[in-house]
Design a protein around this motif. Sequence first.
Motif, mmCIF file in Angstrom:
data_model
loop_
_atom_site.group_PDB
_atom_site.id
_atom_site.type_symbol
_atom_site.label_atom_id
_atom_site.label_comp_id
_atom_site.label_asym_id
_atom_site.label_seq_id
_atom_site.Cartn_x
_atom_site.Cartn_y
_atom_site.Cartn_z
ATOM 1 N N GLN A 173 0.816 -1.216 0.000
ATOM 2 C CA GLN A 173 0.000 0.000 0.000
ATOM 3 C C GLN A 173 0.850 1.267 0.000
ATOM 4 O O GLN A 173 1.827 1.379 0.737
ATOM 5 N N VAL A 174 0.458 2.230 -0.830
ATOM 6 C CA VAL A 174 1.048 3.559 -0.780
ATOM 7 C C VAL A 174 -0.053 4.580 -0.509
ATOM 8 O O VAL A 174 -1.224 4.337 -0.783
ATOM 9 N N LEU A 175 0.358 5.707 0.058
ATOM 10 C CA LEU A 175 -0.524 6.846 0.277
ATOM 11 C C LEU A 175 0.051 8.049 -0.449
ATOM 12 O O LEU A 175 1.228 8.059 -0.820
ATOM 13 N N GLY A 176 -0.773 9.101 -0.578
ATOM 14 C CA GLY A 176 -0.268 10.327 -1.172
ATOM 15 C C GLY A 176 0.750 11.023 -0.290
ATOM 16 O O GLY A 176 1.458 11.918 -0.746
ATOM 17 N N CYS A 177 0.847 10.589 0.979
ATOM 18 C CA CYS A 177 1.822 11.171 1.903
ATOM 19 C C CYS A 177 2.875 10.170 2.334
ATOM 20 O O CYS A 177 3.707 10.476 3.193
ATOM 21 N N SER A 178 2.868 8.954 1.791
ATOM 22 C CA SER A 178 3.849 7.945 2.177
ATOM 23 C C SER A 178 4.068 6.948 1.046
ATOM 24 O O SER A 178 3.142 6.232 0.649
ATOM 25 N N PHE A 179 5.310 6.905 0.565
ATOM 26 C CA PHE A 179 5.666 6.004 -0.532
ATOM 27 C C PHE A 179 6.659 4.947 -0.060
ATOM 28 O O PHE A 179 7.438 4.401 -0.847
ATOM 29 N N ALA A 180 6.621 4.639 1.243
ATOM 30 C CA ALA A 180 7.577 3.705 1.823
ATOM 31 C C ALA A 180 7.528 2.335 1.142
ATOM 32 O O ALA A 180 8.557 1.699 0.937
ATOM 33 N N ALA A 181 6.329 1.884 0.782
ATOM 34 C CA ALA A 181 6.200 0.558 0.165
ATOM 35 C C ALA A 181 6.883 0.508 -1.189
ATOM 36 O O ALA A 181 7.393 -0.543 -1.589
ATOM 37 N N ALA A 182 6.907 1.631 -1.909
ATOM 38 C CA ALA A 182 7.587 1.674 -3.201
ATOM 39 C C ALA A 182 9.097 1.683 -3.010
ATOM 40 O O ALA A 182 9.838 0.973 -3.700
ATOM 41 N N LYS A 183 9.568 2.485 -2.053
ATOM 42 C CA LYS A 183 11.004 2.547 -1.803
ATOM 43 C C LYS A 183 11.543 1.208 -1.319
ATOM 44 O O LYS A 183 12.667 0.817 -1.678
ATOM 45 N N SER A 184 10.749 0.501 -0.531
ATOM 46 C CA SER A 184 11.219 -0.740 0.072
ATOM 47 C C SER A 184 11.405 -1.867 -0.940
ATOM 48 O O SER A 184 12.118 -2.835 -0.654
ATOM 49 N N THR A 185 10.780 -1.765 -2.097
ATOM 50 C CA THR A 185 10.935 -2.842 -3.088
ATOM 51 C C THR A 185 12.357 -2.879 -3.640
ATOM 52 O O THR A 185 12.842 -3.941 -4.030
ATOM 53 N N GLY A 186 13.018 -1.719 -3.701
ATOM 54 C CA GLY A 186 14.360 -1.665 -4.264
ATOM 55 C C GLY A 186 14.405 -1.980 -5.750
ATOM 56 O O GLY A 186 15.476 -2.214 -6.312
ATOM 57 N N ALA A 187 13.252 -1.980 -6.403
ATOM 58 C CA ALA A 187 13.183 -2.345 -7.821
ATOM 59 C C ALA A 187 13.494 -1.156 -8.716
ATOM 60 O O ALA A 187 13.189 -0.013 -8.384
ATOM 61 N N GLY A 188 14.086 -1.433 -9.857
ATOM 62 C CA GLY A 188 14.373 -0.381 -10.828
ATOM 63 C C GLY A 188 13.173 -0.022 -11.670
ATOM 64 O O GLY A 188 13.190 0.982 -12.396
#
Length: 317
Positions: A153-168
């Motif tokens: 899950q991502v929010l408009g105020c939190s993109f932690a889940a995207a950063k945590s993937t480490g994917a290009g």
Amino acid sequence: MWLSGTSDLIEKLVRRGAHKVALQFPEGLKRQAAFVTSDLKDAGFEVIISGDPCYGACDLALDTLAYGDADVLVHFGHAPVDERENVIFEPWTVDFDIPVLEKALPLLKEKTVGLVTTVQHAPLIPAMETYLFSHGHECRVADGTGRTPLRGQVLGCSFAAAKSTGAGEILFVGTGLFHPIGIALVTKARVIALDPLTGTAQEVSADALLRQRFAIMEKARGAQHIGIIVSTKSGQQRRALAERLAALAPGAVIVTMREVNPDELLNLGFDCYVNTACPRLACDDQVRFKKPVLSPQEFEILCGVRTWDDYMIDEIV
């Protein structure tokens, strides 16, 4: 009846020993209020409804508890951004046909893809993983944490889940472009956005947003009177950040607000504003404001404590 049924909610309320219940709905779900109220009253509960605008789990109607109007507040449509006593969160799921993911397949260049979505589609993450794997893509999905408790899950105020993937390369499944643009800014990854309701997919670039933000910053340069906005909403209060920002400029003063709207900002008369409330306000709503509304990071750039090369989108962590 509430579109996912109320029997589970009634059981939760009974277990808590609740008698008086307050209901809160975001704008898109307010028409469900009468149906849910009817079910709960038939089950023996006293019910009141919060009629104020609501934009997320960061915007709880806690006054209904503080003033004794209710034993429990039921917030519909979102997952919690923090733990709150006597608040029940009832997320809203929006289903779609998983094969719509085929629209994104031609745009995916990597075998390993980060997968993220919004709270409404988060229950479909396992099915999306299975589909993408069957078409040659291994998915990286972050576990839920902090403000985004659901997996992927991502929010408009939190993109932690995207950063945590480490994917290009990251596939965002959801509506609108704010989330994928934010993901592109914080991860520097290639981002594909798929709207599962319209079946449209596109590669997302943050370049246009950055040009717009640079223009807003230049408009604010040299401002003498600066309002540092502090939200009074439950999950948006960043007083310490506001105080630190106010110390960067002699003409800065803290302004507390519940609803940040163009008329109120115009009436206050500042040359520009710095927003520590919902991070989306500065980007999504700038066209509505007569004066520049900066993010904390943009204000830091103007004050010389951050460089443009270190530009980042605002998040609440």
